[in-house]
Design an enzyme around this catalytic site. Sequence first.
Site, PDB file in Angstrom:
ATOM      1  N   HIS A 238       0.835  -1.201   0.000  1.00  0.00           N
ATOM      2  CA  HIS A 238       0.000   0.000   0.000  1.00  0.00           C
ATOM      3  C   HIS A 238       0.871   1.253   0.000  1.00  0.00           C
ATOM      4  O   HIS A 238       0.567   2.235  -0.686  1.00  0.00           O
ATOM      5  CB  HIS A 238      -0.913  -0.038   1.229  1.00  0.00           C
ATOM      6  CG  HIS A 238      -1.754   1.172   1.395  1.00  0.00           C
ATOM      7  ND1 HIS A 238      -1.739   1.935   2.543  1.00  0.00           N
ATOM      8  CD2 HIS A 238      -2.634   1.781   0.576  1.00  0.00           C
ATOM      9  CE1 HIS A 238      -2.581   2.939   2.418  1.00  0.00           C
ATOM     10  NE2 HIS A 238      -3.136   2.879   1.235  1.00  0.00           N
TER      11      HIS A 238
ATOM     12  N   GLU B 178       2.094   1.814  -3.490  1.00  0.00           N
ATOM     13  CA  GLU B 178       1.036   2.349  -4.349  1.00  0.00           C
ATOM     14  C   GLU B 178       0.978   3.878  -4.247  1.00  0.00           C
ATOM     15  O   GLU B 178       0.848   4.574  -5.248  1.00  0.00           O
ATOM     16  CB  GLU B 178      -0.303   1.733  -3.952  1.00  0.00           C
ATOM     17  CG  GLU B 178      -1.497   2.336  -4.662  1.00  0.00           C
ATOM     18  CD  GLU B 178      -2.644   2.624  -3.715  1.00  0.00           C
ATOM     19  OE1 GLU B 178      -3.065   3.792  -3.630  1.00  0.00           O
ATOM     20  OE2 GLU B 178      -3.127   1.679  -3.055  1.00  0.00           O
ATOM     21  N   HIS B 179       1.093   4.410  -3.029  1.00  0.00           N
ATOM     22  CA  HIS B 179       1.118   5.862  -2.845  1.00  0.00           C
ATOM     23  C   HIS B 179       2.331   6.480  -3.526  1.00  0.00           C
ATOM     24  O   HIS B 179       2.243   7.523  -4.182  1.00  0.00           O
ATOM     25  CB  HIS B 179       1.170   6.195  -1.351  1.00  0.00           C
ATOM     26  CG  HIS B 179      -0.152   6.153  -0.663  1.00  0.00           C
ATOM     27  ND1 HIS B 179      -0.687   7.250  -0.017  1.00  0.00           N
ATOM     28  CD2 HIS B 179      -1.061   5.168  -0.506  1.00  0.00           C
ATOM     29  CE1 HIS B 179      -1.851   6.940   0.509  1.00  0.00           C
ATOM     30  NE2 HIS B 179      -2.103   5.665   0.233  1.00  0.00           N
TER      31      HIS B 179
ATOM     32  N   GLU C  89      -4.153   8.400   7.024  1.00  0.00           N
ATOM     33  CA  GLU C  89      -5.177   7.575   6.371  1.00  0.00           C
ATOM     34  C   GLU C  89      -5.620   6.429   7.286  1.00  0.00           C
ATOM     35  O   GLU C  89      -6.815   6.132   7.409  1.00  0.00           O
ATOM     36  CB  GLU C  89      -4.628   7.018   5.057  1.00  0.00           C
ATOM     37  CG  GLU C  89      -5.630   6.167   4.284  1.00  0.00           C
ATOM     38  CD  GLU C  89      -5.032   5.567   3.019  1.00  0.00           C
ATOM     39  OE1 GLU C  89      -5.790   4.924   2.270  1.00  0.00           O
ATOM     40  OE2 GLU C  89      -3.814   5.729   2.787  1.00  0.00           O
TER      41      GLU C  89
END
Length: 449
Positions: free
Chosen positions: A68, A71-72, A148
Amino acid sequence: MRDAIELPLDLPEIEARVSNGGLFRRSVLPSGVRLLTEEVVGAASSSIGLWVPVGSRDEQPHEYGSTHFLEHLLFKGTPSRTAFEVSAAFERVGGEVNAQTAKEHTLYHAKVRDADLPMAVEVLSDMITSSVIDAAEFEIERGVIIEELAMADDDPNDVVWERFYETLLGTHPLARPIGGTPASIRAADRDAVWSSYRQHYRPEELVVTIAGAVNHDEVRAQLERNLTAGGWDLDVPSAPVARRETALQHGSAAPTGPLSAIDRPLEQLALVIGGQGITQLDPRREAFGLMHRIFGGGMSSRLFQEIREKRGLAYSVYSFGGSHSDLGVTGMYAGCAPDNVLETVRVLRQEAEKLVQDGVTATELADAKSASAGGSALAIEDADTRMSRLGRAEIHTGRFYDLEAALSRVEAVTLDEVQSVAADMFSGELVASAVGKLSSEARTELERR
């Protein structure tokens, strides 16, 4: 019954006409890159996805959350584009760009008008091949991801689903949260994330899917040109990576207990009750889907009518099913006031028992098939849905069903098949997760096996 289009990894080219006159094409490049397109008659836009078949389940203990995180970071710039320029390329033409990390894949996707598809191919290819993973940007994004995660932790619905997976699947890799934890993100190392990037973002792993206004040959040439410009040597022959094993991996998925409850002073309690479901390749998946449509799939479903309409116990109530390569999940969700939890749990269980014992009626099954046909037809009006169907077929199942083939399989489902799958899903021991104020009586009921 119309057959699926099989997608063997050693077949270089496939071409077929699909429902509504569209053209499906799939090319396996010598480098292992796979390109799938579905040309939609009359479309004026295109949806494109670049898929890497690596998700949170593939992380090692020292890497939790790194998929994840990566991905950012792919949006944070390349040698030829800043982070601002990546976003601006799409926004200045009214397009959309985003990404998602799942448990078994990562997807970078965009939607643009047909004239801007070459730009989308170029920018996404640049991100996939040439992201710099800058150390300063890494530290900035660390803070963003922690925020987040904090936002998700403030949402009881997000929390209850994470706890459900953990409670049901125990130490299995699919039980882990996709985004990692604040502790794992704080401990993330830039070099480890960089190493993961170089390991997995390679030609033999990449799947590109495009649906809408697309010319397969033109986009193949654009893709090859842009991947080469990003430093990938497409002249080196390589076979695509094998699809995941479908036998249960990493040992058994054993529950950690009957209930995971988090006490919070909320006005409503989020509740999930469920167990293991079916895998992505299970031949019962159409019966499974119809069962859930009847049981808890809409306003006319049994759960909605019994719990919300007749008793007023909850605003949101439904059943669910999710499938992965080697296992799946299934169950029921309700959000209700603390005073209603005990009765809600009892009614959920009563309805599940009734489904197992009595099955569904012929009228319910006919209505569910009709609803499935209508919902599927409406869904594929969206190019994003078509693009996603291509990617999931290539990565996860190895076969592509167009609308006609999918609906013919649904139409063939019998009453006995629905009852059989219901018995398999809800006859065994179920686990529960809850977030909110839980009374001792409700806790005892949820812990009852």
